[in-house]
Write a protein that holds these residues in place. Structure first.
Motif, PDB file in Angstrom:
ATOM      1  N   ALA A   1       0.829  -1.205   0.000  1.00  0.00           N
ATOM      2  CA  ALA A   1       0.000   0.000   0.000  1.00  0.00           C
ATOM      3  C   ALA A   1       0.865   1.256   0.000  1.00  0.00           C
ATOM      4  O   ALA A   1       0.541   2.248  -0.667  1.00  0.00           O
ATOM      5  N   THR A   2       1.965   1.210   0.727  1.00  0.00           N
ATOM      6  CA  THR A   2       2.888   2.347   0.740  1.00  0.00           C
ATOM      7  C   THR A   2       3.440   2.600  -0.664  1.00  0.00           C
ATOM      8  O   THR A   2       3.493   3.751  -1.138  1.00  0.00           O
ATOM      9  N   ALA A   3       3.852   1.528  -1.329  1.00  0.00           N
ATOM     10  CA  ALA A   3       4.403   1.663  -2.676  1.00  0.00           C
ATOM     11  C   ALA A   3       3.367   2.209  -3.654  1.00  0.00           C
ATOM     12  O   ALA A   3       3.694   3.007  -4.540  1.00  0.00           O
ATOM     13  N   VAL A   4       2.124   1.791  -3.508  1.00  0.00           N
ATOM     14  CA  VAL A   4       1.061   2.264  -4.399  1.00  0.00           C
ATOM     15  C   VAL A   4       0.834   3.761  -4.207  1.00  0.00           C
ATOM     16  O   VAL A   4       0.734   4.525  -5.178  1.00  0.00           O
ATOM     17  N   PHE A   5       0.762   4.211  -2.956  1.00  0.00           N
ATOM     18  CA  PHE A   5       0.577   5.639  -2.706  1.00  0.00           C
ATOM     19  C   PHE A   5       1.791   6.436  -3.167  1.00  0.00           C
ATOM     20  O   PHE A   5       1.652   7.534  -3.711  1.00  0.00           O
ATOM     21  N   ALA A   6       2.983   5.906  -2.934  1.00  0.00           N
ATOM     22  CA  ALA A   6       4.198   6.597  -3.365  1.00  0.00           C
ATOM     23  C   ALA A   6       4.240   6.719  -4.889  1.00  0.00           C
ATOM     24  O   ALA A   6       4.697   7.736  -5.439  1.00  0.00           O
TER      25      ALA A   6
ATOM     26  N   ARG B   1       1.837   7.220  -6.723  1.00  0.00           N
ATOM     27  CA  ARG B   1       0.920   8.295  -7.110  1.00  0.00           C
ATOM     28  C   ARG B   1       1.481   9.671  -6.757  1.00  0.00           C
ATOM     29  O   ARG B   1       0.809  10.682  -6.951  1.00  0.00           O
ATOM     30  N   GLY B   2       2.700   9.710  -6.195  1.00  0.00           N
ATOM     31  CA  GLY B   2       3.342  10.987  -5.932  1.00  0.00           C
ATOM     32  C   GLY B   2       3.419  11.400  -4.479  1.00  0.00           C
ATOM     33  O   GLY B   2       3.899  12.496  -4.179  1.00  0.00           O
ATOM     34  N   MET B   3       2.974  10.550  -3.558  1.00  0.00           N
ATOM     35  CA  MET B   3       3.083  10.905  -2.152  1.00  0.00           C
ATOM     36  C   MET B   3       4.514  10.692  -1.667  1.00  0.00           C
ATOM     37  O   MET B   3       5.132   9.670  -1.997  1.00  0.00           O
ATOM     38  N   PRO B   4       5.072  11.624  -0.905  1.00  0.00           N
ATOM     39  CA  PRO B   4       6.375  11.367  -0.281  1.00  0.00           C
ATOM     40  C   PRO B   4       6.320  10.081   0.530  1.00  0.00           C
ATOM     41  O   PRO B   4       5.279   9.737   1.100  1.00  0.00           O
ATOM     42  N   ARG B   5       7.427   9.368   0.592  1.00  0.00           N
ATOM     43  CA  ARG B   5       7.430   8.013   1.152  1.00  0.00           C
ATOM     44  C   ARG B   5       6.894   7.966   2.583  1.00  0.00           C
ATOM     45  O   ARG B   5       6.093   7.075   2.915  1.00  0.00           O
ATOM     46  N   ALA B   6       7.308   8.874   3.433  1.00  0.00           N
ATOM     47  CA  ALA B   6       6.852   8.844   4.820  1.00  0.00           C
ATOM     48  C   ALA B   6       5.344   9.051   4.907  1.00  0.00           C
ATOM     49  O   ALA B   6       4.652   8.394   5.694  1.00  0.00           O
ATOM     50  N   ARG B   7       4.827   9.949   4.085  1.00  0.00           N
ATOM     51  CA  ARG B   7       3.378  10.184   4.073  1.00  0.00           C
ATOM     52  C   ARG B   7       2.642   8.969   3.516  1.00  0.00           C
ATOM     53  O   ARG B   7       1.565   8.610   3.998  1.00  0.00           O
TER      54      ARG B   7
ATOM     55  N   SER C   1       3.538   5.920   3.724  1.00  0.00           N
ATOM     56  CA  SER C   1       3.525   4.886   4.754  1.00  0.00           C
ATOM     57  C   SER C   1       2.467   5.173   5.808  1.00  0.00           C
ATOM     58  O   SER C   1       1.750   4.264   6.256  1.00  0.00           O
ATOM     59  N   ALA C   2       2.347   6.441   6.216  1.00  0.00           N
ATOM     60  CA  ALA C   2       1.331   6.813   7.199  1.00  0.00           C
ATOM     61  C   ALA C   2      -0.069   6.572   6.651  1.00  0.00           C
ATOM     62  O   ALA C   2      -0.961   6.096   7.361  1.00  0.00           O
ATOM     63  N   ALA C   3      -0.270   6.891   5.373  1.00  0.00           N
ATOM     64  CA  ALA C   3      -1.575   6.665   4.745  1.00  0.00           C
ATOM     65  C   ALA C   3      -1.882   5.178   4.654  1.00  0.00           C
ATOM     66  O   ALA C   3      -3.015   4.741   4.892  1.00  0.00           O
ATOM     67  N   ALA C   4      -0.889   4.386   4.307  1.00  0.00           N
ATOM     68  CA  ALA C   4      -1.077   2.936   4.211  1.00  0.00           C
ATOM     69  C   ALA C   4      -1.437   2.343   5.567  1.00  0.00           C
ATOM     70  O   ALA C   4      -2.301   1.463   5.674  1.00  0.00           O
TER      71      ALA C   4
END
Length: 378
Positions: A25-30, A32-38, A40-43
């Motif tokens: 989930a972190t990789a999918v959000f990243a 889409r352009g989200m910074p990695r730490a964000r 991960s928090a979203a995931a």
């Protein structure tokens, strides 16, 4: 944005490692352009629904809700929160369409930080997007010794009618309160919609081909609806917590308006009740854009010794657990105990997801050159 945990479905489930799902989930959000730490928090916020038994608000929404927000430019993956007004214990923030799964946690952390200095911290947010399970974010406050409160309207999305009204005017307008329950006990985490159920539970039943009980939806004339697909056809309206007016619907409706005032009206976010709701045939209208939410943190230690508070909390919540049950084998709990049990099981034995969702996650993984985690052996 949820009600309470419910047992995970069995029979067509597979178990997947939590860390593997979090990485995916972190990789999918990243991607889409989200910074990695964000990302991960979203995931982590997204997975909270799956690990606590509230699967209608978990990974199933990755492709149904969150990725479409990016694809439709309704969420900005790189947006920063902007402080609009700062009154020390009270802050107004513009989320600027950042992903709510991350932004709500940031708002709660800010509220906790202010409460550490002033005893109470309030962060009012406008320009928000859907933030998933409210309980995930309020539980962050508990980890820092505070009581956390989070309220959210649904922007300009209108899917529930005022009692006696013809037009949909409000959303599910969820709220959550979390508090320490004392040493060795799961925290108290209330996470509920002000409607009888959130839309996610209705749509989960529709995907599974199950009917729903009377009391969840009603038609335009106020008659019970047991077909969950009626919600997205515009033929079913969510009922309020309490059911019909004669059984307490005005309580759920009143709570929804409390949320609308504190979460959206104070912040200047999109409002549900508005004249444009009167157009058409009264069916659900609008989108959940410009969501408003309120993050509040209270520090008990600012008012009394922390040890005294925790001792009293332990006595209070342990007394509930010790209450003699009506049926043997069905112990009394409080909001947060069932979720804690599901989370312990999920982290130990793997997170339960349906075979259909597992296949969907595999397809999503392929789009970013990754793989879905392997099934955990029984």
């Amino acid at each position: 944005m949820t009600t309470t945990a419910e047992p995970a479905a069995r029979g067509t489930d597979v178990r997947l490692p939590y860390d593997g799902l979090l990485d995916l989930a972190t990789a999918v959000f990243a991607a889409r352009g989200m910074p990695r730490a964000r990302a991960s928090a979203a995931a982590e916020a997204l997975l909270y629904g799956d690990v606590t038994g509230m699967r209608s608000h978990g990974l199933v929404n990755l492709t149904r809700l969150y990725l479409p927000l990016f694809d439709d430019n309704r969420a900005d993956p790189a947006a920063d929160l902007e402080i609009v007004a700062d009154r020390r214990a009270a802050v107004l923030v513009d989320a600027r369409r950042s992903l709510g799964l991350w932004a709500a946690g940031e708002a709660m952390d800010m509220a906790v930080a202010r409460s550490a200095e002033y005893g109470v911290g309030m962060v009012s947010v406008r320009g928000g997007t859907h933030f998933g399970c409210a309980g995930h974010h309020t539980r962050r406050a508990v980890r820092q010794g505070a009581v956390g409160v989070l309220l959210s309207n649904c922007g300009r999305q209108r899917i529930a009618r005022p009692p006696g009204g013809r037009s949909a005017m409000l959303g599910t307008n969820p709220l959550s309160v979390a508090a320490p329950a004392g040493p060795g006990l799961p925290p108290f985490v209330l996470d509920m919609s002000t409607t009888a159920v959130p839309t996610g539970k209705v749509r989960e039943a529709a995907r599974a081909g199950r009917g729903i009980p009377e009391g969840w939806l009603q038609d335009a004339s106020g008659q019970p609806v047991t077909d969950p697909a009626a919600l997205d056809r515009g033929e079913g309206f969510l009922m309020w917590l309490g059911g019909r007016p004669e059984t307490g619907a005005f309580k759920g409706y009143g709570l929804a308006l409390v949320v609308e005032v504190l979460a959206a009206l104070v912040a200047g976010a999109g409002l549900g009740p508005a004249p444009e709701a009167f157009g058409g045939d009264g069916s659900p209208t609008g989108r959940d854009d410009d969501i408003g939410f309120l993050a509040l943190a209270v520090q008990p230690a600012a008012l009394r010794p922390r040890e005294d508070f925790l001792s009293d909390a332990a006595g209070m919540f342990q007394s509930l657990l010790d209450c003699p049950p009506l049926q043997a084998g069905s112990p009394v709990g409080y909001p947060g105990t069932r979720e804690a049990a599901y989370e312990e099981d999920a982290r130990r034995h793997g997170v339960a997801v349906s075979e259909a969702l597992y296949a969907e996650l595999g397809e999503v993984a392929e789009t970013i050159g990754a793989r879905a985690p392997r099934v955990v052996a029984p």
